[in-house]
Design a protein around this motif. Sequence first.
Motif, PDB file in Angstrom:
ATOM      1  N   HIS A  63       0.793  -1.231   0.000  1.00  0.00           N
ATOM      2  CA  HIS A  63       0.000   0.000   0.000  1.00  0.00           C
ATOM      3  C   HIS A  63       0.829   1.287   0.000  1.00  0.00           C
ATOM      4  O   HIS A  63       0.464   2.255  -0.642  1.00  0.00           O
ATOM      5  N   ILE A 107       0.620  -6.450  -5.225  1.00  0.00           N
ATOM      6  CA  ILE A 107      -0.635  -6.022  -4.611  1.00  0.00           C
ATOM      7  C   ILE A 107      -1.380  -7.261  -4.110  1.00  0.00           C
ATOM      8  O   ILE A 107      -1.484  -8.268  -4.815  1.00  0.00           O
ATOM      9  N   VAL A 108      -1.874  -7.155  -2.926  1.00  0.00           N
ATOM     10  CA  VAL A 108      -2.468  -8.291  -2.224  1.00  0.00           C
ATOM     11  C   VAL A 108      -3.488  -9.062  -3.075  1.00  0.00           C
ATOM     12  O   VAL A 108      -3.491 -10.285  -3.080  1.00  0.00           O
ATOM     13  N   HIS A 109      -4.314  -8.355  -3.838  1.00  0.00           N
ATOM     14  CA  HIS A 109      -5.347  -9.060  -4.604  1.00  0.00           C
ATOM     15  C   HIS A 109      -4.842  -9.571  -5.947  1.00  0.00           C
ATOM     16  O   HIS A 109      -5.582 -10.208  -6.695  1.00  0.00           O
ATOM     17  N   ASP A 128      -8.859  -4.671   3.274  1.00  0.00           N
ATOM     18  CA  ASP A 128      -8.880  -3.826   2.082  1.00  0.00           C
ATOM     19  C   ASP A 128     -10.179  -4.153   1.359  1.00  0.00           C
ATOM     20  O   ASP A 128     -10.478  -5.328   1.133  1.00  0.00           O
ATOM     21  N   HIS A 130     -11.227  -4.044  -1.581  1.00  0.00           N
ATOM     22  CA  HIS A 130     -11.242  -4.711  -2.890  1.00  0.00           C
ATOM     23  C   HIS A 130     -10.898  -6.195  -2.827  1.00  0.00           C
ATOM     24  O   HIS A 130     -10.631  -6.822  -3.854  1.00  0.00           O
ATOM     25  N   SER A 342      -2.981  -0.983 -10.348  1.00  0.00           N
ATOM     26  CA  SER A 342      -3.899  -1.306  -9.242  1.00  0.00           C
ATOM     27  C   SER A 342      -4.432  -2.736  -9.340  1.00  0.00           C
ATOM     28  O   SER A 342      -4.262  -3.416 -10.347  1.00  0.00           O
ATOM     29  N   CYS A 343      -5.119  -3.150  -8.271  1.00  0.00           N
ATOM     30  CA  CYS A 343      -5.695  -4.500  -8.259  1.00  0.00           C
ATOM     31  C   CYS A 343      -6.889  -4.592  -9.190  1.00  0.00           C
ATOM     32  O   CYS A 343      -7.401  -5.671  -9.443  1.00  0.00           O
ATOM     33  N   CYS A 403       0.620  -0.573  -4.928  1.00  0.00           N
ATOM     34  CA  CYS A 403      -0.681   0.093  -5.091  1.00  0.00           C
ATOM     35  C   CYS A 403      -0.530   1.491  -5.698  1.00  0.00           C
ATOM     36  O   CYS A 403      -1.389   1.969  -6.417  1.00  0.00           O
ATOM     37  N   CYS A 406      -3.092   4.420  -6.865  1.00  0.00           N
ATOM     38  CA  CYS A 406      -4.477   4.005  -6.613  1.00  0.00           C
ATOM     39  C   CYS A 406      -4.977   4.698  -5.358  1.00  0.00           C
ATOM     40  O   CYS A 406      -6.120   5.140  -5.308  1.00  0.00           O
ATOM     41  N   LEU A 407      -4.120   4.777  -4.349  1.00  0.00           N
ATOM     42  CA  LEU A 407      -4.540   5.486  -3.136  1.00  0.00           C
ATOM     43  C   LEU A 407      -3.554   6.558  -2.714  1.00  0.00           C
ATOM     44  O   LEU A 407      -3.787   7.263  -1.738  1.00  0.00           O
ATOM     45  N   ASN A 425      -9.964   2.225  -9.247  1.00  0.00           N
ATOM     46  CA  ASN A 425     -11.323   1.918  -8.833  1.00  0.00           C
ATOM     47  C   ASN A 425     -12.063   3.057  -8.147  1.00  0.00           C
ATOM     48  O   ASN A 425     -13.248   2.962  -7.893  1.00  0.00           O
ATOM     49  N   ARG A 431      -8.463  11.208  -3.849  1.00  0.00           N
ATOM     50  CA  ARG A 431      -8.036   9.814  -3.722  1.00  0.00           C
ATOM     51  C   ARG A 431      -6.615   9.619  -4.281  1.00  0.00           C
ATOM     52  O   ARG A 431      -5.808   8.889  -3.736  1.00  0.00           O
TER      53      ARG A 431
HETATM   54  S1  SF4 Z   1      -7.672  -0.838  -4.195  1.00  0.00           S
HETATM   55 FE1  SF4 Z   1      -5.796   0.226  -4.575  1.00  0.00          FE
HETATM   56  S2  SF4 Z   1      -4.964   0.413  -2.534  1.00  0.00           S
HETATM   57 FE2  SF4 Z   1      -6.485  -1.217  -2.359  1.00  0.00          FE
HETATM   58  S3  SF4 Z   1      -5.332  -3.100  -2.804  1.00  0.00           S
HETATM   59 FE3  SF4 Z   1      -6.129  -2.361  -4.725  1.00  0.00          FE
HETATM   60  S4  SF4 Z   1      -4.450  -1.212  -5.599  1.00  0.00           S
HETATM   61 FE4  SF4 Z   1      -4.053  -1.413  -3.445  1.00  0.00          FE
END
Ligand code: SF4
Lengths: 462, 198
Positions: A63, A107-109, A128, A130, A342-343, A403, A406-407, A425, A431
């Motif tokens: 993140h 990214i985790v997802h 998170d 998403h 991003s995810c 990330c 994205c944030l 997203n 953001r």
């Molecule tokens: S929405 Fe954005 S901040 Fe959250 S996991 Fe996906 S890429 Fe990272």
Amino acid sequence: MAKTLFDKVWDSHVIEKINDGPDVLLIDRHFIHEVTSPVAFVGLKKRGLKVMYPDKTFATADHNTPTIDQHLPIKDKLSAIQVDTLEKNCKEHGIDFWGLGHSKNGIVHVIGPENGITQPGLTIVCGDSHTSTHGAFGAIAFGIGTSEVEMVLACQSIMQQKPKSMRITIDGVLNKNVTPKDVAIYIISKLSSSGATGYFVEYSGQVFREMSMEGRMTVCNLSIEMGARGGMIAPDQKTFDYIKGREFAPEKEKWNDAIEYWSSLQTDNDAVFDKEYKFNANEIEPMITYGTNPGMAIPISESIPFSNLDPNSSYQKALNYMEFKEGEKMIGKKIDYVFLGSCTNGRIEDFRSFASIIKGKRKSDNVDAWLVPGSHKVLNSIKEEGILDILLDSGFKLREPGCSACLAMNDDKIPKGKYAVSTTNRNFEGRQGPGARTLLASPLVAAASAITGKITDPREIT
Amino acid sequence: MAYDKFNILNSTAVPINIDNIDTDQIIPARFLKATERKGFGENLFRDWRYNSDDSKIVSFPLNNTKYSGKILIAGKNFGCGSSREHAVWAIYDYGFRAVVSSFFADIFKNNCLNIGVLPVQISDSFLKEIFSEIENNNNSKFEINLEKQELKIISSGSSENFNISQYKKSNLSNGYDDIDYLVNKKHIIKNFIGKSKY
Ligand code: SF4
């Protein structure tokens, strides 16, 4: 009784039903990252608890990590402390940690699916929102807060009210240059950013059946943007083929058992949903947002809708923030930044789409483009498939995974007042950086706009 | 005990009459870098409260000395977007103990209940009535009674009931949280996992 796919997975995970209260739900897989986990570990310590099943939790740093020079120590002191804290916590509790530079970092997802951790029929959570992404495999996956992260670490379960059920069916064939991102934004524009609050969505119909796994992930990822807790798609041969052979996938006899079970994860024919929506594929065009929530979106060739709302309404407030007016066309508006990543759209397929448009053309000099792969695996594929050469030849540069904008927790912030076509997203105020103006769109729209320096319909690029 | 007990709250309120307030507005991502739950109140609504040179935006309700109290009143679909619990921590740390709106996002609502901030969901028309009550008299007081599940405008006596599960209600009034509940069930959870497919 006939059951939905969601019912089947949920019901098989209920440990206890509390009268006039939530269900105690078993959690199979838990992802954690540096931002929403530290306070959970502090909580564990205060209560004198240990992580109950460390092998069911996976950790990554994504993140607030930098996307350039990842081999150097993190410059931002607070970010560095957060990442160090995660590493220490993981070590102390015996959790797998895939930090910066690790071959499985990302990214985790993105990393859950690509390592085979994400599988049909599982319950998956992460701090998170998403986390809904993993629903593409027929799993129940949703975002949680830090208290719930602590809950899962401590007790491998969570207390949740069972959400209502919604099915969104889209049949027909998508038009050329209409991507899964457009499908998702289209749905959100129809339902609004709160239209599915309280529901868990199943996507069904020809469009989703024909969609790639990456595309399904994009769609499920965006479920939260209409308020839904999550979205899911019934697993099929495509799902099984994607998982097979990945590091954490079941092997040998276990694989056959898994397939047998996974194949049963379908909504029964006569199952009833609390709400149903049906749309036609051919109505969907490439989409773009014009406001400050993802529901404020239109087909790219259309104009910003007129509203009869008073000047103090949230609608007008959003347009003021964007410096847009009712009735204006989106096409041709000047942009300053393009963000691919991003995810939502940071997987290999997204980079392939982007490359297909820019190949043999030049990036506009007026545009700063940040291209950020979702993981190291994606980064490697970009190199191996020759996509990196195409990007470099057209004047683009590639960053390291995370990330990122994205944030905008790290240094990747869109400056105040600037316009960014972004494959992410959320187009909320600030953001992508304080005062930044986000236009959500597909990788194809992002690519076309990066070439011209203006909002551009990918169908117009030849 | 995991958080303060909640029974009856009697207070003035701060109105933010905007719909769809997302958690990125409640606390922007750049203020999520802490590793402890401390000091988030300072950055509550950061970008609506302060200009980029850190000067106050006086028109914003949190900066308007007319308004104070432990109750935050907000437009519908409050708390949508990111799952960051930091948003509720900021609300709590600033001094609010209840949030009133006509619609809440799911994760936000859970996050509130998990740290002992009461989300009070009321009808659009009652929300409107409350906003105009505060506009006419910013010192107007409200009473939130958890036991009766009721929110009342004290001056007019006008009131409405709100929903909350019995389980959460007893948690809040005793100051217990879900983990307090679950740790006592660990043996059942273990058994269940032993029998499950994964
Ligand atoms: S929405 Fe954005 S901040 Fe959250 S996991 Fe996906 S890429 Fe990272």
